[in-house]
Each structure stands twice: as C-alpha cells, then as structure tokens.
Design an enzyme around this catalytic site. Sequence first.
Site, PDB file in Angstrom:
ATOM      1  N   ARG A 179     -30.635 -17.302  72.079  1.00  0.00           N
ATOM      2  CA  ARG A 179     -31.852 -16.535  72.355  1.00  0.00           C
ATOM      3  C   ARG A 179     -33.022 -17.475  72.632  1.00  0.00           C
ATOM      4  O   ARG A 179     -33.001 -18.649  72.264  1.00  0.00           O
ATOM      5  CB  ARG A 179     -32.196 -15.644  71.148  1.00  0.00           C
ATOM      6  CG  ARG A 179     -31.204 -14.536  70.885  1.00  0.00           C
ATOM      7  CD  ARG A 179     -31.537 -13.831  69.581  1.00  0.00           C
ATOM      8  NE  ARG A 179     -31.440 -14.739  68.452  1.00  0.00           N
ATOM      9  CZ  ARG A 179     -32.060 -14.568  67.287  1.00  0.00           C
ATOM     10  NH1 ARG A 179     -32.841 -13.514  67.112  1.00  0.00           N
ATOM     11  NH2 ARG A 179     -31.896 -15.415  66.303  1.00  0.00           N
ATOM     12  N   THR A 209     -28.720 -24.616  64.685  1.00  0.00           N
ATOM     13  CA  THR A 209     -28.282 -26.017  64.686  1.00  0.00           C
ATOM     14  C   THR A 209     -26.764 -26.103  64.693  1.00  0.00           C
ATOM     15  O   THR A 209     -26.171 -26.892  65.440  1.00  0.00           O
ATOM     16  CB  THR A 209     -28.858 -26.751  63.456  1.00  0.00           C
ATOM     17  OG1 THR A 209     -30.287 -26.670  63.491  1.00  0.00           O
ATOM     18  CG2 THR A 209     -28.432 -28.211  63.438  1.00  0.00           C
ATOM     19  N   PHE A 258     -26.884 -30.780  54.162  1.00  0.00           N
ATOM     20  CA  PHE A 258     -28.229 -31.331  54.034  1.00  0.00           C
ATOM     21  C   PHE A 258     -28.151 -32.649  53.253  1.00  0.00           C
ATOM     22  O   PHE A 258     -27.247 -32.817  52.416  1.00  0.00           O
ATOM     23  CB  PHE A 258     -29.152 -30.347  53.308  1.00  0.00           C
ATOM     24  CG  PHE A 258     -29.735 -29.281  54.181  1.00  0.00           C
ATOM     25  CD1 PHE A 258     -31.095 -29.252  54.452  1.00  0.00           C
ATOM     26  CD2 PHE A 258     -28.935 -28.299  54.751  1.00  0.00           C
ATOM     27  CE1 PHE A 258     -31.652 -28.274  55.264  1.00  0.00           C
ATOM     28  CE2 PHE A 258     -29.479 -27.315  55.556  1.00  0.00           C
ATOM     29  CZ  PHE A 258     -30.842 -27.300  55.814  1.00  0.00           C
ATOM     30  N   LYS A 310     -41.483 -19.675  60.297  1.00  0.00           N
ATOM     31  CA  LYS A 310     -40.031 -19.786  60.411  1.00  0.00           C
ATOM     32  C   LYS A 310     -39.595 -20.944  61.314  1.00  0.00           C
ATOM     33  O   LYS A 310     -38.601 -21.599  61.097  1.00  0.00           O
ATOM     34  CB  LYS A 310     -39.457 -18.469  60.950  1.00  0.00           C
ATOM     35  CG  LYS A 310     -37.951 -18.485  61.166  1.00  0.00           C
ATOM     36  CD  LYS A 310     -37.461 -17.152  61.694  1.00  0.00           C
ATOM     37  CE  LYS A 310     -35.982 -17.219  62.020  1.00  0.00           C
ATOM     38  NZ  LYS A 310     -35.687 -18.073  63.173  1.00  0.00           N
ATOM     39  N   LYS A 322     -28.549 -22.019  61.361  1.00  0.00           N
ATOM     40  CA  LYS A 322     -27.540 -21.327  62.167  1.00  0.00           C
ATOM     41  C   LYS A 322     -27.573 -21.780  63.622  1.00  0.00           C
ATOM     42  O   LYS A 322     -26.525 -22.014  64.226  1.00  0.00           O
ATOM     43  CB  LYS A 322     -27.748 -19.816  62.047  1.00  0.00           C
ATOM     44  CG  LYS A 322     -26.819 -18.950  62.901  1.00  0.00           C
ATOM     45  CD  LYS A 322     -26.761 -17.535  62.394  1.00  0.00           C
ATOM     46  CE  LYS A 322     -28.137 -16.966  62.151  1.00  0.00           C
ATOM     47  NZ  LYS A 322     -28.978 -16.880  63.356  1.00  0.00           N
TER      48      LYS A 322
END
Length: 556
Positions: free
Chosen positions: A94, A73, A381, A105, A71
């Site tokens: 953030r 990225t 991907f 993560k 997200k």
Amino acid sequence: MKTDIEIAQEASLKPIHEIAGSLGLSEEDWEPYGHTKAKLSDKLLSKLHHHKDGKIILVTSINPTPAGEGKSTVTVGLGQAMNKIGKKTVIALREPSLGPVMGIKGGAAGGGYSQVLPMEDINLHFTGDLHAITTANNALAALIDNHIQQGNALHIDPRRIVWKRVMDMNDRALRQVVVGLGGPKRGVPREDGFNITVASEIMAILCLANDLQDLKEKIARIVIGYTYDETPITVKDLEAEGALTVLLKDAIKPNLVQTIENTPAIIHGGPFANIAHGCNSIMATKTAAKLGDYVITEAGFGADLGAEKFLNIKSRAGNFKPDAVVIVATVRALKMHGGVSKGDLTNENVAALAEGMENLAKHIETIETFGLPFVVAINKFPTDTPSETAYIEKWCESRHIDVALTDVWAKGGEGGINLAEKVVEKASAGNQSFKHLYELDDSLETKIRKIAQTVYGAKDISLTNQAKQQIAFYETQGWGNLPVCMAKTQYSLSDDPKMVGRPQDFIISIRELRPSIGAGFIVVLTGDVMTMPGLPKKPAALNMDVKENGKIVGLF
C-alpha cells in the site's frame, strides 16, 4: 545505529527502466515519474491476461503495539529473500498516508535494509495518488452542496447527507464541522465532517476496481445521501461519475518502484485496515502475479483486521486466494501483550512473553479457520535475547507450527532466506482448503457476529438502536448481501484498545453502520473508533526538516 532514512539515502538505485526491463515490460507498458518511479499502464493487466498467475503470499501479524511489529519490513525482506533463492518475486504494498507519517505510527515503506525506495517520495507525496483521491472526494462534496444550492432537483435532505469531505492528514478539529454559513449566497447550512483520505470510499473503490471502466461504474453506485422520503441518492443521480473518473485517470495506474536490493515493488492504494479494508489495489496484486512467480503482499494491522478483510472482501472482489500466509510477531510486542510496559521491553522477561503468546495463538486460529497454510515469522530486534526467541520457536514447534527467525531489518534479504524457503514449501503444497468466513447471503447481523466471535474471540455483539435500524433499512434496500468491513481498534482483539493479549468474555459494541455501495461493502463502526484520527502530543513532523541541498532529515 543508522536510521531508516540514512540507510535509504546510501542505497544504490537502478534507473526505473532497468526495473521495468527485468519484468519484461516494453516502453508502452509504463511511463516514468522521474528516474526511479514509474506508472504502469492501466491496460497492462489486460495485456498480460494470458500469463500464468504467480503464487500470492499474504503477510499479516499479531495486534500491533507501540513497540512495533515490522510487517512491511518483513514483507519487503521476504520479497528480497525470495529472489535470493532464485524465485522471481514482485512485492505489492500500500501507499503510506501523510497522517501516520506526520503523526506517530510512521510510514509503510519498510525499514533498515528491507525498504522500498525512494522512501522519502513514497512516504510523502509519491506520484500524487492520494491527492487525486482527495480531490475527487471533495469535488463530489462540492457538487452535492452546489446541487442543493441551485434548487435541489433531486430533493436531497441536507440532514441525511452521508458523504463527507476528506484530507490526508490527522486533524481532529475537522471531525464535525458546519458548512454553508454566511447567508443565502454562501450555501445551505448543514452539519458536515471530514474523514482522513484513506477512509474515503473512493480510496476503497480505487483499490477494488479492475480497470478504468469498472472504476467509473463503482463510483456511479456511491450513495451520497437520501431524499426527504429516505430514497438513496447516488453519484449517478448527480451525473458526476464521469468528472470524478477524469480526476482519477492517472491514480488508477499502479506505481512501480524497487527495494534496496532492487527487487521490483508495485505500490498502489492505501486504505487503513482499522477503518477501511486495508489492502493495496487489486490491479497491483493481479499485475504483480502476472509478472512474477510469487507475489509478496501485506494487509494492514493484525489478522483480525487486514487479513480478515483481504480474505473476505478483496479475495472475493478480485476472484483470487492466497497460497500461503506469513504471521509476523516480535518478542517486544508479545511482551507488551503479556503486560510489560514499553519502557521495560529491553529487559528479558520470558514469563511475560509466555503470557503474550495467547495473542499470537488467536491470530493463528483465525488463519486456520480460513483453511490457509502459514508460517510464523519472528521479526528480530537487537534487544531480543536468545532465551526469548528460543521460547517462541519452541512454543511453535511443540504445536507443529512452522516458524522462522528473520533478521531482515539488519541483513535485508539474506536475513529472510529461512522464511523464504518455508514459504515456498507451504505455497507449493497446493491450497485446496480456503474458505470464506461467511456467505454473502447471510444477514448483516450474522456476518458481523461471525467475525466478532470467530476472528476476535468475542462472547457476542451488542447493537445500538441506531445500528439495528440501519441494518433493517439496508436490507430493505437490497444491500444485505454485501460483505461487511469492520472498523475497530487495531491494538486489541476487542473494541477496547487497552485490552491487550487475548481478552475473554467481551462484547463487541456495534454503534453505527455506513453504506459503501460503490466499493461493495457495508462499514461497521465498533467502540470508539474514529475515521479522522488526531495527532499525538509530539507529532513525528516536529523531527523533520530539509537541508539547503534539498536532503530530507528526520523522516524515521
């Protein structure tokens, strides 16, 4: 294939004064933190009040899986793509927490050729904002215990202190501790515990404050505990709001950096979306809106968490609304929601993908409930097959849903141009239909139930006796008109992380509520969600090192 850190270290960064200059900022509007980072003045937003607001684009996603969604990225790649098509755009993100960085993560600086830089600094100590929040939080904890030790003039009941200490690291051993041991001179013994820094109410307050004075006023309203007769005690009662604000006077200033393609990015604040409200600061978003024609911002985890809180909490506090939403999905994650194990994701499996599409469908319904225009972004991907990406595209098109295959990890902004063009079209249409999910004068139980049933798709909620008592007590205190901030696993629409896809006929268990009166919401803990995570069996920290020349390796 190069790693994120290898790509980042090969990038050519502009001096930060050039990035500031591209936004029309004068030297009095910012101060350098090295050659490639800067703090924006906390007076800048007021100075720009006459500027027209740019359009706000919110990036959210399906429920995350160990396969990754990217997200952040996509947020960075979309911002770069917007500038490539001639739209003056600023990204608002953030700040990463050291807990996920050192855990499993990862950080929140994007990836591949869609990163914010310098990624090592951003993912580690950055400009010290999280350390300042940690210090302010723990200074308050020290003042509370000292007040009790020095005679307890406020009659604070040590059994009813709700303020916890924090640290910016996953450390399960600190979830429950006892402080004050060692005799009369060492303090008053009591049970205590630690949260991770990003779950601190001070983090939430920093992100919801409009300026320094507003920050101090919100800090003063923090409820730290109760007296023996259950009267709430606030920071104002302790006369500590001034000292805590002093510790945050620089942290409240948004941070200016750049992407690999030199797109300006404002990074500020970092509450988790599973245990806090999951959005960057209002000051960062509003400043970006004043400096650009478009703001690309994100909210943590899926639309059931970060986006819901952005729309019900942050948009209310900041008095703004997004003009369009991007919902990020990946073939890999959708296949996991369809029952495929992580080890089998490289094998084509359109049947599992079709099963997993129900998770995307629910998040689409949620955004539609808020009345917002949106685009689905397929984050590509290398292991995706043409049949798999084509299936998602056809699924969306058959439902008249705008969809864009993006390849921003490998191609940067160039890989997001199709998405950027569709976002501009959506945002230009004019958003007149946005509405909040609940009214503030709804009861706390009604708000919780509306979120559980409408956003999660739950059959109903189940309240523990403790939760029922807390709801009744909070409403007698006049806190019933506050928004609710749901603390829930990010991995499932339910409160059980193992229930992937789109669960049916489930009940959301409400175990406890916690007042965040300074931040302006009530935290609602569901299931077994923890506000202090633990490290995995093999933490990412074990792969990290620094060479003799100071070069960091192994950081993603």
